[in-house]
Design a protein around this motif. Structure first.
Motif, PDB file in Angstrom:
ATOM      1  N   GLY A 166      -2.411  54.091  54.023  1.00 17.18           N
ATOM      2  CA  GLY A 166      -2.810  55.657  55.059  1.00 17.18           C
ATOM      3  C   GLY A 166      -2.001  56.759  54.754  1.00 17.18           C
ATOM      4  N   ARG A 167      -0.765  56.906  54.538  1.00 15.92           N
ATOM      5  CA  ARG A 167       0.756  57.522  54.423  1.00 15.92           C
ATOM      6  C   ARG A 167       0.109  58.125  52.748  1.00 15.92           C
ATOM      7  N   MET A 168       0.336  57.106  51.994  1.00 19.80           N
ATOM      8  CA  MET A 168      -0.331  58.331  50.599  1.00 19.80           C
ATOM      9  C   MET A 168      -1.545  59.099  50.968  1.00 19.80           C
ATOM     10  N   ARG A 169      -2.613  58.024  51.186  1.00 18.49           N
ATOM     11  CA  ARG A 169      -3.878  58.947  51.846  1.00 18.49           C
ATOM     12  C   ARG A 169      -3.486  61.016  52.141  1.00 18.49           C
ATOM     13  N   ARG A 170      -2.848  60.154  53.619  1.00 19.45           N
ATOM     14  CA  ARG A 170      -2.707  61.553  53.850  1.00 19.45           C
ATOM     15  C   ARG A 170      -2.288  62.514  53.124  1.00 19.45           C
ATOM     16  N   ASN A 171      -1.354  62.490  52.728  1.00 22.48           N
ATOM     17  CA  ASN A 171      -0.404  63.329  51.982  1.00 22.48           C
ATOM     18  C   ASN A 171      -1.034  64.108  50.134  1.00 22.48           C
ATOM     19  N   GLY A 172      -2.204  63.383  50.256  1.00 22.71           N
ATOM     20  CA  GLY A 172      -3.136  63.679  49.546  1.00 22.71           C
ATOM     21  C   GLY A 172      -3.091  62.382  47.502  1.00 22.71           C
ATOM     22  N   GLY A 173      -2.328  61.765  48.457  1.00 22.27           N
ATOM     23  CA  GLY A 173      -2.388  60.587  47.573  1.00 22.27           C
ATOM     24  C   GLY A 173      -2.643  59.180  46.715  1.00 22.27           C
ATOM     25  N   SER A 174      -2.541  58.481  46.092  1.00 21.50           N
ATOM     26  CA  SER A 174      -3.792  56.856  46.215  1.00 21.50           C
ATOM     27  C   SER A 174      -2.109  55.729  46.750  1.00 21.50           C
ATOM     28  N   ALA A 175      -2.968  55.031  46.953  1.00 22.40           N
ATOM     29  CA  ALA A 175      -2.274  53.619  46.492  1.00 22.40           C
ATOM     30  C   ALA A 175      -2.444  52.392  45.967  1.00 22.40           C
ATOM     31  N   ARG A 176      -2.699  52.053  45.152  1.00 24.64           N
ATOM     32  CA  ARG A 176      -3.096  50.639  45.669  1.00 24.64           C
ATOM     33  C   ARG A 176      -2.478  49.344  45.781  1.00 24.64           C
ATOM     34  N   VAL A 177      -2.717  48.274  45.926  1.00 25.51           N
ATOM     35  CA  VAL A 177      -1.788  47.192  45.737  1.00 25.51           C
ATOM     36  C   VAL A 177      -2.444  46.345  44.922  1.00 25.51           C
ATOM     37  N   ARG A 178      -2.340  44.944  44.159  1.00 25.10           N
ATOM     38  CA  ARG A 178      -2.627  44.018  43.576  1.00 25.10           C
ATOM     39  C   ARG A 178      -2.053  43.313  44.138  1.00 25.10           C
ATOM     40  N   SER A 179      -2.459  42.131  44.232  1.00 25.87           N
ATOM     41  CA  SER A 179      -2.215  41.026  44.778  1.00 25.87           C
ATOM     42  C   SER A 179      -3.063  39.162  44.361  1.00 25.87           C
ATOM     43  N   ALA A 180      -2.591  38.522  43.547  1.00 23.14           N
ATOM     44  CA  ALA A 180      -3.360  37.291  43.802  1.00 23.14           C
ATOM     45  C   ALA A 180      -2.318  35.810  44.195  1.00 23.14           C
ATOM     46  N   PRO A 181      -2.644  35.440  44.690  1.00 23.23           N
ATOM     47  CA  PRO A 181      -1.593  34.641  45.193  1.00 23.23           C
ATOM     48  C   PRO A 181      -0.920  33.465  44.380  1.00 23.23           C
ATOM     49  N   GLY A 182       0.172  32.813  43.925  1.00 22.86           N
ATOM     50  CA  GLY A 182       0.928  32.732  42.813  1.00 22.86           C
ATOM     51  C   GLY A 182       0.959  34.242  41.667  1.00 22.86           C
ATOM     52  N   GLU A 183       1.196  34.721  41.757  1.00 20.69           N
ATOM     53  CA  GLU A 183       0.820  35.171  40.341  1.00 20.69           C
ATOM     54  C   GLU A 183       1.703  37.533  41.042  1.00 20.69           C
ATOM     55  N   GLY A 184       2.723  37.156  41.898  1.00 18.80           N
ATOM     56  CA  GLY A 184       3.376  37.796  42.731  1.00 18.80           C
ATOM     57  C   GLY A 184       2.630  39.560  43.328  1.00 18.80           C
ATOM     58  N   THR A 185       3.270  40.636  43.413  1.00 19.75           N
ATOM     59  CA  THR A 185       2.347  41.883  43.977  1.00 19.75           C
ATOM     60  C   THR A 185       3.081  42.913  43.387  1.00 19.75           C
ATOM     61  N   GLU A 186       1.504  43.688  43.036  1.00 20.74           N
ATOM     62  CA  GLU A 186       2.635  45.092  42.833  1.00 20.74           C
ATOM     63  C   GLU A 186       1.857  46.049  43.804  1.00 20.74           C
ATOM     64  N   VAL A 187       2.797  47.265  43.812  1.00 22.04           N
ATOM     65  CA  VAL A 187       2.355  48.761  44.662  1.00 22.04           C
ATOM     66  C   VAL A 187       2.498  49.909  43.996  1.00 22.04           C
ATOM     67  N   GLU A 188       0.994  49.888  43.732  1.00 19.29           N
ATOM     68  CA  GLU A 188       1.075  51.337  42.457  1.00 19.29           C
ATOM     69  C   GLU A 188       0.975  52.685  44.057  1.00 19.29           C
ATOM     70  N   LEU A 189       1.430  53.645  43.220  1.00 19.20           N
ATOM     71  CA  LEU A 189       1.900  54.721  44.615  1.00 19.20           C
ATOM     72  C   LEU A 189       1.027  55.877  43.016  1.00 19.20           C
ATOM     73  N   THR A 190       0.390  56.720  43.776  1.00 26.50           N
ATOM     74  CA  THR A 190      -0.017  57.751  42.846  1.00 26.50           C
ATOM     75  C   THR A 190       0.532  58.887  43.321  1.00 26.50           C
ATOM     76  N   MET A 191       0.762  60.262  43.435  1.00 26.87           N
ATOM     77  CA  MET A 191       0.978  61.311  43.880  1.00 26.87           C
ATOM     78  C   MET A 191       1.270  62.416  43.318  1.00 26.87           C
ATOM     79  N   GLU A 192       0.333  63.329  43.368  1.00 25.42           N
ATOM     80  CA  GLU A 192       0.117  64.857  42.243  1.00 25.42           C
ATOM     81  C   GLU A 192       1.350  65.766  42.833  1.00 25.42           C
ATOM     82  N   ARG A 193       2.228  66.334  41.688  1.00 25.76           N
ATOM     83  CA  ARG A 193       3.095  67.051  42.103  1.00 25.76           C
ATOM     84  C   ARG A 193       2.238  68.571  42.829  1.00 25.76           C
ATOM     85  N   ALA A 194       3.261  68.708  43.832  1.00 24.14           N
ATOM     86  CA  ALA A 194       2.426  70.272  44.721  1.00 24.14           C
ATOM     87  C   ALA A 194       2.578  71.655  43.079  1.00 24.14           C
ATOM     88  N   GLU A 195       3.262  72.078  42.695  1.00 21.63           N
ATOM     89  CA  GLU A 195       3.442  72.557  41.938  1.00 21.63           C
ATOM     90  C   GLU A 195       2.327  73.167  40.120  1.00 21.63           C
TER      91      GLU A 195
END
Lengths: 426, 226
Positions: free
Chosen positions: A397-426
């Motif tokens: 939610g926080r990423m979306r509100r500020n114009g970015g995106s977040a993706r959570v990738r996880s599977a049982p036994g494979e660990g978790t990865e959170v990817e956060l992407t944001m565009e810079r202002a300038e």
């Protein structure tokens, strides 16, 4: 013994080769000895060159004099100094009884000067030549004395007469004053008119005399001072390292001893200390401007590292961070940092058992990407109940509100990865 | 993690000035003796290292970066003929407590095939040794980050030779390694085989050694590494 810092290594590897005149076995001022040592040539070659240059309008004398004036007398070298003190007391009297070499050197010098006086057409009359010669000899005596007093300064155990140096200085001073006096008097006798010019010339002569007398001491003093300053800077650096190690490293080691039965706490302390020491070492190696830069504006990479350090300390889970590129922190990036922090906390809480948490931050062009990855048990993102707000609100939610995106990738036994992407202002 | 049933053997020389650390590594990789690592020599400084390596001709040298007598770079320089040997070349894997850019880039340019930090686990180290012994490159996430950083600005400056530039694929591979993916996971993510991942990584290493003109020089100068 590992080399501590790159900067330190560079200093150790390539010491600046400085030219010193040698006090050991010198004939006149030790210039030839010093040059020979510096250039790794036999002394006799250097001396021959000087001798060969002497008839060339006295170039040898001139060069020798310049070297004598500019180059400091040899720094006390440990290796040659010791045997001299112990084994060869006879050589200590070298300054008292000049050996054959010294006599020859003086003779050659005198001869050359004689030849010079004979050959070169001085555009000045005898009335000036003699005072000038007197001046020169007096100055030479004073300058040699300056050398000797300097040597006596670092070779503390000099059992020579205390009167000799004084006597020599006095003789030199007397000669110089006499020379100056004769010069002025000689001029005033020959030309009794033009008072103003006379006064001017007299004062110039006196000034030159004083400069000649004080010159060597001044030069040596400046040299001593700069040497002392480098020593002091070095001592200061050492003290700073010692203080830092005392303040932080020893303190941590004490804490570790006290917490020896709590491995998690020990690991946390050790990691925090390691990071701290690393940061300190590299910052001091990179120079002061880097530190200023950090104070004035916090950059994204620095902020990520700071966040990692904070979470790592707080949760006692090792986090490895890799930052690529850098940029200033704007509003969106601040939100991204907070989201990343949340992801790190989650990873540390739930995924910290499977090895270090990895954080990767990359600034590429206008896109800023952060990945937080753990090797924990993982979970099925679909099965998270709708009322669990942690990930959904504080990260996605926080990423979306500020114009970015977040993706959570996880599977049982494979660990978790959170990817956060944001565009810079300038 | 990668249980290959085939018989893997590697003769290793340890170079580190801390005897405690050598003993630790020996114990750590000796524990997995069934996988076939044999420590055939140890050395504590650069001179000793060169002598031991030339005498033992190991498959892999675990090389500390900071050593008395010139450091790891000096050892690499004096063993250049062994690295370049056509038959049974000696591979070097740098193992250091430091992950500072100048140390990493220095030994990679010197001819090391990989760089791992001393925080590595025993099993990962064994894996890395075999990878290097087989001629592949081993990148730690941190090293991958440095390389990405080094080539990051190559888009801005027009570079005439492709040699110095990382391909899009190599960049993707490095990015995943920097994110902490194992080679196998990288392959899965990009739908390529592990062998392909390894060849991409080796290509990056080769470019890193060759690119002495453009980005790397500028990058190194900016950080006062050269």
């Amino acid at each position: 013994m590992t080399t501590a810092t790159p900067a330190g290594a560079a200093v150790d590897e390539a010491p600046v080769r400085k030219l010193y005149r040698s006090a050991e076995g010198r004939w006149l001022g030790g210039v030839a000895q010093g040059l020979a040592g510096h250039l790794a040539l036999p002394v006799s070659w250097v001396r021959l060159v000087f001798f060969a240059l002497m008839p060339a309008n006295g170039l040898g004398v001139l060069l020798y004099g310049v070297f004598w004036f500019v180059v400091p007398l040899g720094a006390p070298q440990q290796a040659p100094a010791a045997p001299r003190e112990a084994g060869a007391p006879a050589r200590r009297r070298l300054p008292h009884r000049p050996d054959k070499g010294q006599v020859i050197a003086f003779l050659v010098l005198a001869a050359t000067l004689g030849v010079l006086a004979g050959n070169v057409q001085f555009p000045i009359s005898d009335g000036y030549l003699w005072p000038l010669l007197m001046l020169g000899v007096g100055a030479a005596v004073v300058w040699r004395q300056a050398d000797n007093s300097r040597r006596a300064h670092w070779a503390a155990a000099t059992r020579r007469s205390r009167w000799l140096p004084l006597l020599r200085s006095a003789a030199g001073a007397l000669l110089v004053s006499l020379g100056v006096g004769t010069f002025v008097l000689g001029r005033s006798a020959s030309e009794s008119t033009e008072n103003l010019a006379l006064v001017f010339q007299a004062s110039v002569a006196v000034l030159v005399g004083i400069a000649l007398l004080a010159g060597p001491y001044l030069v040596r003093m400046v040299q001593d001072l700069s040497e002392e300053r480098t020593m002091r800077i070095r001592a200061q650096e050492r003290a700073e390292v010692a203080a830092h190690i005392h303040d932080s490293v020893l303190h941590t080691l004490t804490l570790i001893q006290r917490n020896a039965d709590r491995p998690r706490e020990v690991a946390r302390l050790a990691r925090a200390q390691e990071r701290d020491l690393r940061a300190w070492l590299y910052r001091s190696a990179e120079g002061p401007e880097k530190a200023d830069e950090k104070e004035e504006q916090e950059t994204f990479a620095a902020a990520v590292r700071a966040t990692v350090a904070e979470v790592e300390d707080h949760h006692g889970v090792p986090i490895e961070v890799v930052c690529v590129g850098d940029c200033p922190v704007d509003e969106g990036l601040a939100a991204q940092l907070q989201a990343a922090r949340e992801a790190m906390v989650n990873a540390a809480k739930y995924g910290g058992e499977g090895g270090p948490v990895r954080v990767f931050a990359e600034v590429e062009g206008r896109t800023v990407f952060v990945s937080v990855r753990d090797r924990g048990p993982g979970f099925d993102p679909e099965s998270v109940p709708a009322d669990r707000m942690g990930v959904r609100e504080s990260i996605i939610g926080r990423m979306r509100r500020n114009g970015g995106s977040a993706r959570v990738r996880s599977a049982p036994g494979e660990g978790t990865e959170v990817e956060l992407t944001m565009e810079r202002a300038e | 993690m990668n249980p290959t049933p085939e018989e893997r053997r590697a003769r290793v020389v340890l170079v580190d000035d801390h005897r405690m650390f050598r003993a630790g590594v020996r114990a750590e990789i000796g524990r997995t003796e069934e996988s076939g690592i044999e420590v055939v020599g140890e050395a504590g400084d650069a001179d000793q290292a060169v002598t031991v390596i030339k005498a033992a001709r190991p498959d892999v040298v675990l090389l500390d970066v900071h050593l008395p007598g010139g450091g790891g770079v000096e050892v690499l320089r004096r063993c250049a003929d062994l690295i370049a040997a056509a038959q049974d070349p000696v591979r070097f894997l740098a193992l250091s407590v430091s992950d500072a850019a100048e140390d990493v880039i220095g030994v990679i340019r010197g001819g090391a095939r990989g760089y791992v930090t001393k925080t590595i686990t025993g099993t990962d180290l064994v894996d890395a040794i075999f990878r290097v012994a087989e001629g592949d490159a081993v990148f730690s996430p941190r090293l991958a980050g440095f390389v990405l950083d080094a080539f990051a600005s190559s888009e801005a400056a027009p570079v005439d030779e492709d040699l110095d530039r990382l391909t899009q694929r190599e960049r993707e591979v490095l990015r995943l390694i920097a994110r902490g993916y194992a080679y196998k996971e990288v392959g899965k993510e990009l739908f390529i085989s592990v062998k392909t991942v390894e060849s991409h990584v080796s290509a990056v290493l080769r470019k890193l050694q060759l690119s002495n003109r453009h980005e790397l020089t500028r990058w190194a100068t900016a950080r006062r590494l050269v």
